[in-house]
Motif scaffolding. Sequence first.
Motif, PDB file in Angstrom:
ATOM      1  N   MET A   1       0.842  -1.193   0.000  1.00 59.36           N
ATOM      2  CA  MET A   1       0.000   0.000   0.000  1.00 59.36           C
ATOM      3  C   MET A   1       0.884   1.252   0.000  1.00 59.36           C
ATOM      4  O   MET A   1       1.909   1.292   0.659  1.00 59.36           O
ATOM      5  N   ILE A   2       0.450   2.244  -0.749  1.00 57.89           N
ATOM      6  CA  ILE A   2       1.122   3.544  -0.799  1.00 57.89           C
ATOM      7  C   ILE A   2       0.381   4.491   0.136  1.00 57.89           C
ATOM      8  O   ILE A   2      -0.854   4.573   0.106  1.00 57.89           O
ATOM      9  N   GLY A   3       1.113   5.195   0.965  1.00 55.51           N
ATOM     10  CA  GLY A   3       0.503   6.155   1.875  1.00 55.51           C
ATOM     11  C   GLY A   3       0.904   7.574   1.513  1.00 55.51           C
ATOM     12  O   GLY A   3       2.045   7.826   1.117  1.00 55.51           O
ATOM     13  N   VAL A   4      -0.034   8.503   1.641  1.00 56.86           N
ATOM     14  CA  VAL A   4       0.230   9.917   1.386  1.00 56.86           C
ATOM     15  C   VAL A   4      -0.122  10.710   2.631  1.00 56.86           C
ATOM     16  O   VAL A   4      -1.239  10.589   3.161  1.00 56.86           O
ATOM     17  N   VAL A   5       0.821  11.517   3.103  1.00 59.43           N
ATOM     18  CA  VAL A   5       0.636  12.325   4.307  1.00 59.43           C
ATOM     19  C   VAL A   5       0.567  13.796   3.934  1.00 59.43           C
ATOM     20  O   VAL A   5       1.440  14.309   3.222  1.00 59.43           O
ATOM     21  N   ILE A   6      -0.475  14.473   4.419  1.00 53.18           N
ATOM     22  CA  ILE A   6      -0.654  15.906   4.166  1.00 53.18           C
ATOM     23  C   ILE A   6      -0.916  16.612   5.497  1.00 53.18           C
ATOM     24  O   ILE A   6      -1.999  16.466   6.066  1.00 53.18           O
ATOM     25  N   PRO A   7       0.042  17.357   6.035  1.00 52.01           N
ATOM     26  CA  PRO A   7      -0.234  18.146   7.238  1.00 52.01           C
ATOM     27  C   PRO A   7      -1.042  19.380   6.866  1.00 52.01           C
ATOM     28  O   PRO A   7      -0.857  19.951   5.788  1.00 52.01           O
ATOM     29  N   ALA A   8      -1.935  19.797   7.742  1.00 51.62           N
ATOM     30  CA  ALA A   8      -2.775  20.956   7.431  1.00 51.62           C
ATOM     31  C   ALA A   8      -3.132  21.722   8.689  1.00 51.62           C
ATOM     32  O   ALA A   8      -3.535  21.134   9.697  1.00 51.62           O
ATOM     33  N   HIS A   9      -2.978  23.026   8.644  1.00 54.00           N
ATOM     34  CA  HIS A   9      -3.430  23.906   9.716  1.00 54.00           C
ATOM     35  C   HIS A   9      -4.263  25.025   9.096  1.00 54.00           C
ATOM     36  O   HIS A   9      -3.739  25.906   8.419  1.00 54.00           O
ATOM     37  N   ASN A  10      -5.588  24.951   9.269  1.00 50.90           N
ATOM     38  CA  ASN A  10      -6.506  25.965   8.740  1.00 50.90           C
ATOM     39  C   ASN A  10      -6.267  26.214   7.239  1.00 50.90           C
ATOM     40  O   ASN A  10      -5.919  27.313   6.821  1.00 50.90           O
ATOM     41  N   GLU A  11      -6.480  25.166   6.455  1.00 48.50           N
ATOM     42  CA  GLU A  11      -6.203  25.227   5.018  1.00 48.50           C
ATOM     43  C   GLU A  11      -7.468  25.086   4.174  1.00 48.50           C
ATOM     44  O   GLU A  11      -7.441  24.506   3.086  1.00 48.50           O
ATOM     45  N   GLU A  12      -8.583  25.633   4.645  1.00 54.93           N
ATOM     46  CA  GLU A  12      -9.839  25.483   3.910  1.00 54.93           C
ATOM     47  C   GLU A  12      -9.786  26.108   2.511  1.00 54.93           C
ATOM     48  O   GLU A  12     -10.514  25.689   1.617  1.00 54.93           O
ATOM     49  N   ARG A  13      -8.916  27.064   2.287  1.00 54.94           N
ATOM     50  CA  ARG A  13      -8.814  27.715   0.974  1.00 54.94           C
ATOM     51  C   ARG A  13      -8.102  26.841  -0.043  1.00 54.94           C
ATOM     52  O   ARG A  13      -8.332  26.978  -1.254  1.00 54.94           O
ATOM     53  N   HIS A  14      -7.227  25.954   0.415  1.00 58.85           N
ATOM     54  CA  HIS A  14      -6.363  25.220  -0.513  1.00 58.85           C
ATOM     55  C   HIS A  14      -6.582  23.711  -0.533  1.00 58.85           C
ATOM     56  O   HIS A  14      -6.196  23.049  -1.500  1.00 58.85           O
ATOM     57  N   ILE A  15      -7.159  23.154   0.516  1.00 60.10           N
ATOM     58  CA  ILE A  15      -7.153  21.703   0.677  1.00 60.10           C
ATOM     59  C   ILE A  15      -7.946  20.971  -0.412  1.00 60.10           C
ATOM     60  O   ILE A  15      -7.586  19.847  -0.796  1.00 60.10           O
ATOM     61  N   THR A  16      -8.990  21.575  -0.942  1.00 63.81           N
ATOM     62  CA  THR A  16      -9.773  20.898  -1.986  1.00 63.81           C
ATOM     63  C   THR A  16      -8.933  20.640  -3.229  1.00 63.81           C
ATOM     64  O   THR A  16      -8.934  19.517  -3.771  1.00 63.81           O
ATOM     65  N   ALA A  17      -8.207  21.653  -3.692  1.00 61.04           N
ATOM     66  CA  ALA A  17      -7.360  21.472  -4.873  1.00 61.04           C
ATOM     67  C   ALA A  17      -6.279  20.440  -4.608  1.00 61.04           C
ATOM     68  O   ALA A  17      -5.965  19.608  -5.475  1.00 61.04           O
ATOM     69  N   CYS A  18      -5.709  20.470  -3.416  1.00 58.60           N
ATOM     70  CA  CYS A  18      -4.680  19.502  -3.057  1.00 58.60           C
ATOM     71  C   CYS A  18      -5.223  18.081  -3.092  1.00 58.60           C
ATOM     72  O   CYS A  18      -4.650  17.202  -3.756  1.00 58.60           O
ATOM     73  N   LEU A  19      -6.318  17.847  -2.390  1.00 61.11           N
ATOM     74  CA  LEU A  19      -6.886  16.501  -2.321  1.00 61.11           C
ATOM     75  C   LEU A  19      -7.348  16.005  -3.688  1.00 61.11           C
ATOM     76  O   LEU A  19      -7.163  14.834  -4.022  1.00 61.11           O
ATOM     77  N   THR A  20      -7.928  16.879  -4.472  1.00 62.38           N
ATOM     78  CA  THR A  20      -8.375  16.484  -5.808  1.00 62.38           C
ATOM     79  C   THR A  20      -7.197  15.970  -6.634  1.00 62.38           C
ATOM     80  O   THR A  20      -7.292  14.940  -7.314  1.00 62.38           O
ATOM     81  N   SER A  21      -6.080  16.671  -6.553  1.00 58.01           N
ATOM     82  CA  SER A  21      -4.908  16.259  -7.332  1.00 58.01           C
ATOM     83  C   SER A  21      -4.306  14.962  -6.798  1.00 58.01           C
ATOM     84  O   SER A  21      -3.901  14.091  -7.576  1.00 58.01           O
ATOM     85  N   VAL A  22      -4.242  14.806  -5.484  1.00 58.19           N
ATOM     86  CA  VAL A  22      -3.665  13.595  -4.891  1.00 58.19           C
ATOM     87  C   VAL A  22      -4.532  12.381  -5.201  1.00 58.19           C
ATOM     88  O   VAL A  22      -4.025  11.305  -5.569  1.00 58.19           O
ATOM     89  N   LEU A  23      -5.830  12.536  -5.060  1.00 57.03           N
ATOM     90  CA  LEU A  23      -6.726  11.414  -5.341  1.00 57.03           C
ATOM     91  C   LEU A  23      -6.692  11.031  -6.819  1.00 57.03           C
ATOM     92  O   LEU A  23      -6.811   9.847  -7.161  1.00 57.03           O
ATOM     93  N   PHE A  24      -6.509  12.005  -7.698  1.00 48.95           N
ATOM     94  CA  PHE A  24      -6.379  11.705  -9.127  1.00 48.95           C
ATOM     95  C   PHE A  24      -5.076  10.952  -9.385  1.00 48.95           C
ATOM     96  O   PHE A  24      -5.035   9.984 -10.156  1.00 48.95           O
ATOM     97  N   ALA A  25      -3.990  11.395  -8.744  1.00 43.41           N
ATOM     98  CA  ALA A  25      -2.696  10.718  -8.893  1.00 43.41           C
ATOM     99  C   ALA A  25      -2.763   9.286  -8.381  1.00 43.41           C
ATOM    100  O   ALA A  25      -2.066   8.398  -8.888  1.00 43.41           O
ATOM    101  N   ALA A  26      -3.614   9.040  -7.388  1.00 41.79           N
ATOM    102  CA  ALA A  26      -3.755   7.696  -6.817  1.00 41.79           C
ATOM    103  C   ALA A  26      -4.402   6.725  -7.790  1.00 41.79           C
ATOM    104  O   ALA A  26      -4.307   5.505  -7.606  1.00 41.79           O
ATOM    105  N   GLU A  27      -5.049   7.247  -8.841  1.00 35.81           N
ATOM    106  CA  GLU A  27      -5.724   6.402  -9.821  1.00 35.81           C
ATOM    107  C   GLU A  27      -4.902   6.206 -11.090  1.00 35.81           C
ATOM    108  O   GLU A  27      -5.401   5.651 -12.069  1.00 35.81           O
TER     109      GLU A  27
END
Length: 233
Positions: A1-27
């Motif tokens: 299994m491949i694991g991806v770690v993303i630390p976040a502190h109050n990142e509501e402005r950016h986290i959607t774009a980040c997660l969208t790209s990571v989840l796409f890369a996972a496929e």
Amino acid sequence: MIGVVIPAHNEERHITACLTSVLFAAEHPALAGQPVCVVVVLDDCTDQTAQIVAAHGVDGVEVRFQNVGKARATGADHLLAAGAKWLAFTDADTVVPPDWLARQIEFNADAVCGTVEVDSWNDHGDWVRSAYMEHYQFIENHRHIHGANLGLSAEAYRNAGGFQHLTAHEDVHLVADLKRIGAHIVWTATNPVITSARKDYKCRGGFGEYLANLGVSLGLPAVDSQVSGGISV
């Protein structure tokens, strides 16, 4: 299994774009169906970051460290316990390319250090951009280290001792420890991530402060950041 770690502190402005790209890369088809588990370490978040992470079906681990090294280490421990054989790290204000994970894996190395590109220079101007580009090497065998673009095997991570609980430069110390144990490290510019050049950076000693200091060195006005103690860019 491949694991991806993303630390976040109050990142509501950016986290959607980040997660969208990571989840796409996972496929990516080159991963041949290898399972990918993504975990966001929610470090003292008081905004909507946790809710956005949950809406994407991604695991969130809530902590109150305000310490990026400890946050990354916590995420790594969580994934190692789940059986991850490869750990990839990025930041919540960063977008990864579709082949990000596939490229890391195909190098067959102990660790892969990638480069970063800036999303926009509008907040800093051409002088800062020129100064940055003068010193940055977008080439193979570079020696840049970014927690926003780092991958390594679980074995190498354990042997190197993992992330130290530092509020900045935790990535630099980990790579130094990898060198100490003789790990095979690939330094590549073929899988760059795109990260934010925002002025409201969250960490002393991180990428945001580096860009701000470039501006000061050029005689530009100092920036009032919203530093909150430890999530690096």
